[in-house]
Design an enzyme around this catalytic site. Structure first.
Site, mmCIF file in Angstrom:
data_model
loop_
_atom_site.group_PDB
_atom_site.id
_atom_site.type_symbol
_atom_site.label_atom_id
_atom_site.label_comp_id
_atom_site.label_asym_id
_atom_site.label_seq_id
_atom_site.Cartn_x
_atom_site.Cartn_y
_atom_site.Cartn_z
ATOM 1 N N ARG A 89 -6.859 11.255 -5.950
ATOM 2 C CA ARG A 89 -8.093 10.514 -5.659
ATOM 3 C C ARG A 89 -9.303 11.451 -5.739
ATOM 4 O O ARG A 89 -10.347 11.095 -6.286
ATOM 5 C CB ARG A 89 -7.954 9.892 -4.275
ATOM 6 C CG ARG A 89 -9.183 9.368 -3.619
ATOM 7 C CD ARG A 89 -9.538 8.005 -4.149
ATOM 8 N NE ARG A 89 -10.510 7.412 -3.251
ATOM 9 C CZ ARG A 89 -11.767 7.818 -3.154
ATOM 10 N NH1 ARG A 89 -12.202 8.804 -3.891
ATOM 11 N NH2 ARG A 89 -12.580 7.216 -2.307
ATOM 12 N N ARG A 112 0.816 -1.223 0.000
ATOM 13 C CA ARG A 112 0.000 0.000 0.000
ATOM 14 C C ARG A 112 0.850 1.274 0.000
ATOM 15 O O ARG A 112 0.460 2.285 0.585
ATOM 16 C CB ARG A 112 -0.942 0.056 1.216
ATOM 17 C CG ARG A 112 -2.038 -0.982 1.204
ATOM 18 C CD ARG A 112 -3.234 -0.473 0.403
ATOM 19 N NE ARG A 112 -4.254 -1.501 0.330
ATOM 20 C CZ ARG A 112 -5.322 -1.549 1.113
ATOM 21 N NH1 ARG A 112 -5.532 -0.611 1.994
ATOM 22 N NH2 ARG A 112 -6.180 -2.525 0.994
ATOM 23 N N ARG A 172 -3.543 6.455 1.023
ATOM 24 C CA ARG A 172 -4.119 7.639 1.682
ATOM 25 C C ARG A 172 -3.215 8.350 2.684
ATOM 26 O O ARG A 172 -3.525 9.464 3.085
ATOM 27 C CB ARG A 172 -5.442 7.256 2.355
ATOM 28 C CG ARG A 172 -6.577 7.114 1.355
ATOM 29 C CD ARG A 172 -7.826 6.561 2.004
ATOM 30 N NE ARG A 172 -7.618 5.164 2.369
ATOM 31 C CZ ARG A 172 -8.552 4.360 2.848
ATOM 32 N NH1 ARG A 172 -9.768 4.817 3.048
ATOM 33 N NH2 ARG A 172 -8.287 3.114 3.136
HETATM 34 O O1 CP3 Z 1 0.094 -1.834 -2.458
HETATM 35 C C1 CP3 Z 1 -0.210 -0.924 -3.257
HETATM 36 O O2 CP3 Z 1 0.218 0.245 -3.132
HETATM 37 C C2 CP3 Z 1 -1.063 -1.235 -4.475
HETATM 38 C C3 CP3 Z 1 -2.451 -0.912 -4.367
HETATM 39 C C4 CP3 Z 1 -3.425 -1.813 -3.656
HETATM 40 C C5 CP3 Z 1 -4.671 -1.315 -3.205
HETATM 41 N N1 CP3 Z 1 -5.418 -2.366 -2.762
HETATM 42 C C6 CP3 Z 1 -5.062 0.091 -3.243
HETATM 43 C C7 CP3 Z 1 -6.223 0.538 -2.458
HETATM 44 C C8 CP3 Z 1 -3.412 -3.174 -3.396
HETATM 45 C C9 CP3 Z 1 -2.295 -4.176 -3.616
HETATM 46 C C10 CP3 Z 1 -4.691 -3.517 -2.843
HETATM 47 C C11 CP3 Z 1 -5.089 -4.898 -2.505
HETATM 48 C C12 CP3 Z 1 -6.313 -5.140 -1.723
HETATM 49 N N2 CP3 Z 1 -7.544 -4.547 -1.891
HETATM 50 C C13 CP3 Z 1 -6.445 -6.120 -0.731
HETATM 51 C C14 CP3 Z 1 -5.358 -7.068 -0.278
HETATM 52 C C15 CP3 Z 1 -4.416 -6.234 0.485
HETATM 53 C C16 CP3 Z 1 -3.727 -6.806 1.652
HETATM 54 O O3 CP3 Z 1 -2.938 -5.997 2.162
HETATM 55 O O4 CP3 Z 1 -3.878 -7.951 2.111
HETATM 56 C C17 CP3 Z 1 -7.768 -6.065 -0.246
HETATM 57 C C18 CP3 Z 1 -8.355 -6.922 0.865
HETATM 58 C C19 CP3 Z 1 -8.463 -5.098 -1.004
HETATM 59 C C20 CP3 Z 1 -9.892 -4.700 -0.906
HETATM 60 C C21 CP3 Z 1 -9.968 -3.279 -0.489
HETATM 61 N N3 CP3 Z 1 -9.779 -2.233 -1.373
HETATM 62 C C22 CP3 Z 1 -10.151 -2.743 0.809
HETATM 63 C C23 CP3 Z 1 -10.409 -3.558 2.053
HETATM 64 C C24 CP3 Z 1 -10.052 -1.349 0.694
HETATM 65 C C25 CP3 Z 1 -10.097 -0.316 1.799
HETATM 66 C C26 CP3 Z 1 -11.439 0.300 1.909
HETATM 67 C C27 CP3 Z 1 -11.436 1.457 2.891
HETATM 68 O O5 CP3 Z 1 -12.227 2.377 2.621
HETATM 69 O O6 CP3 Z 1 -10.655 1.461 3.837
HETATM 70 C C28 CP3 Z 1 -9.815 -1.050 -0.657
HETATM 71 C C29 CP3 Z 1 -9.645 0.279 -1.264
HETATM 72 C C30 CP3 Z 1 -8.257 0.664 -1.578
HETATM 73 N N4 CP3 Z 1 -7.410 -0.119 -2.308
HETATM 74 C C31 CP3 Z 1 -7.603 1.891 -1.234
HETATM 75 C C32 CP3 Z 1 -6.321 1.812 -1.800
HETATM 76 C C33 CP3 Z 1 -5.263 2.876 -1.770
HETATM 77 C C34 CP3 Z 1 -8.201 3.054 -0.475
HETATM 78 C C35 CP3 Z 1 -9.359 3.579 -1.257
HETATM 79 C C36 CP3 Z 1 -9.482 5.068 -1.312
HETATM 80 O O7 CP3 Z 1 -8.584 5.755 -1.819
HETATM 81 O O8 CP3 Z 1 -10.540 5.563 -0.904
#
Ligand code: CP3
Length: 358
Positions: free
Chosen positions: A41, A28, A32
């Site tokens: 975003r 990640r 954020r």
């Molecule tokens: O690592 C990186 O920088 C690459 C980007 C990445 C994102 N999601 C960006 C993201 C990666 C590799 C993921 C994978 C992901 N997504 C997983 C597995 C991650 C792990 O660490 O085990 C999972 C379970 C998801 C599903 C998901 N997407 C969740 C639970 C969330 C968070 C929701 C929240 O509001 O907290 C997301 C959204 C997301 N994916 C964000 C980012 C930067 C935040 C969304 C935003 O900008 O509002």
């Protein structure tokens, strides 16, 4: 076709070749905690538009590299793109995480899924190719996918959950139906990751975020088995020269390191409850380890961050031809972290790791 790679520490460590210091990146790393991410975003309007617009996905992928000396970029996307492409329609509710408009609630909805998803997902290889050009050989690009099991949990639950009631009911009541779903997902994930390699991804990571909620036998049957299918499916479709290192990350997977290595993956991603030195002693030659500082350390002081980095490096010990180390957190960085502390983290790895390499 792409410029030559100037910094190949990550790839060399994953193939267990000598490097001058331990490579470092962060799960990640584009996210954020960075004000510039929040600005892009906001410009995109919503998260899926950010993922689906290659220029914007490329912009946020590059942001952490402008600030820090990371040894890798990771494609900006999400693991839930595949279920979205299968027709479940992903959306995000502020503060509640991901949701699907059409979760899988019936046997028919599972039988009707198609693994043929790349038409809908063309934006992902397009983003990969654009990022490779933009990187201009600075560092390698990591592509990724969720594991079949982790994708299935979201598709059946319909949203994030702490209890996994629906997917566990399915697992124990109708395992054959769950196997149908997992096989479809394994095929889709294999196509998806091969398309990322074709477009320019130089390393792959499979996120098995929810493997650790399973019993020992259920993990082997419903999570590990399908990750093995993905690893062998990818590698059997590539020549030796086309192969890229594959990292498997099972959160809570400390009990299964030997079994994870047995899938044929090149590296195991570790979360923080496990000691990386003990993990290393348990696996046989021929696998690298990635991890595994507790992400909560980044919420503390520069001195504490440096001390924890040194602890992880010392616990892993010297790089060898049997096992390389890739420094990372044990899970993703959270939005509340001060970006200054990330700089401290990266500098600590750079300063203290050369002692473990000859
Ligand atoms: O690592 C990186 O920088 C690459 C980007 C990445 C994102 N999601 C960006 C993201 C990666 C590799 C993921 C994978 C992901 N997504 C997983 C597995 C991650 C792990 O660490 O085990 C999972 C379970 C998801 C599903 C998901 N997407 C969740 C639970 C969330 C968070 C929701 C929240 O509001 O907290 C997301 C959204 C997301 N994916 C964000 C980012 C930067 C935040 C969304 C935003 O900008 O509002």
């Amino acid at each position: 076709m792409f410029p030559v790679l100037k910094n190949d520490r990550l790839i060399k460590s994953l193939w267990r070749e000598p490097v001058d210091r331990t490579p470092v990146w962060m799960m990640r790393q584009a996210g954020r905690y960075l004000p510039e991410y929040r600005a892009t975003r906001a410009k995109a309007g919503d998260f899926m538009t950010l993922c689906q617009t290659p220029e914007l996905a490329c912009e946020v992928t590059m942001q952490p590299l402008a600030r820090y000396d990371f040894d890798a970029a990771i494609l900006f996307s999400d693991i839930l793109t595949i279920p979205d492409a299968m027709g479940l329609e992903l959306y995000f509710v502020e503060g509640e995480g991901p949701k699907f408009k059409h979760p899988l609630t019936t046997a028919a909805s599972i039988h009707n899924l198609s693994s043929d998803v790349m038409n809908e997902l063309a934006y992902v290889p397009n983003a990969v190719a654009l990022i490779r050009h933009e990187l201009n050989g600075k560092v390698p690009l990591i592509g990724f996918s969720g594991s079949p099991w982790t994708l299935a949990t979201y598709m059946v639950e319909g949203q994030s959950t702490r209890e996994f009631k629906k997917i566990k009911a399915l697992l124990y009541e109708d395992p054959a139906l769950l196997h149908v779903l997992l096989q479809t997902l394994a095929d889709a994930v294999t196509h998806y990751l091969l398309a990322q390699i074709k477009a320019g991804a130089q390393v792959l990571q499979i996120f098995d975020t929810w493997g650790g909620i399973l019993s020992d036998s259920a993990y082997r049957e419903f999570s590990l088995r399908y990750m093995r299918l993905v690893v062998t499916g990818i590698n059997s479709n590539l020549t030796e020269a086309e192969r890229v290192p594959i990292i498997l990350f099972t959160k809570g997977g400390g009990g299964w390191l030997e079994d994870i290595q047995d899938t044929g993956c090149d590296a195991i991603g570790l979360d923080w409850p496990i000691d990386i030195g003990r993990a290393r002693a348990r696996v046989t030659d021929g696998v690298s380890l990635q991890g595994n500082m507790d992400p909560a350390v980044l919420r503390s002081t520069p001195d504490a961050i440096e001390a924890e980095v040194k602890k992880v490096l010392a616990s892993f010990g010297r790089h060898s031809a049997a096992s390389g180390h890739v420094f990372n957190l044990g899970h993703g960085i959270t939005p509340d972290i001060d970006p200054e502390n990330v700089a401290v983290f990266v500098e600590a790895v750079k300063n203290h790791s050369p002692a473990y390499h000859s």
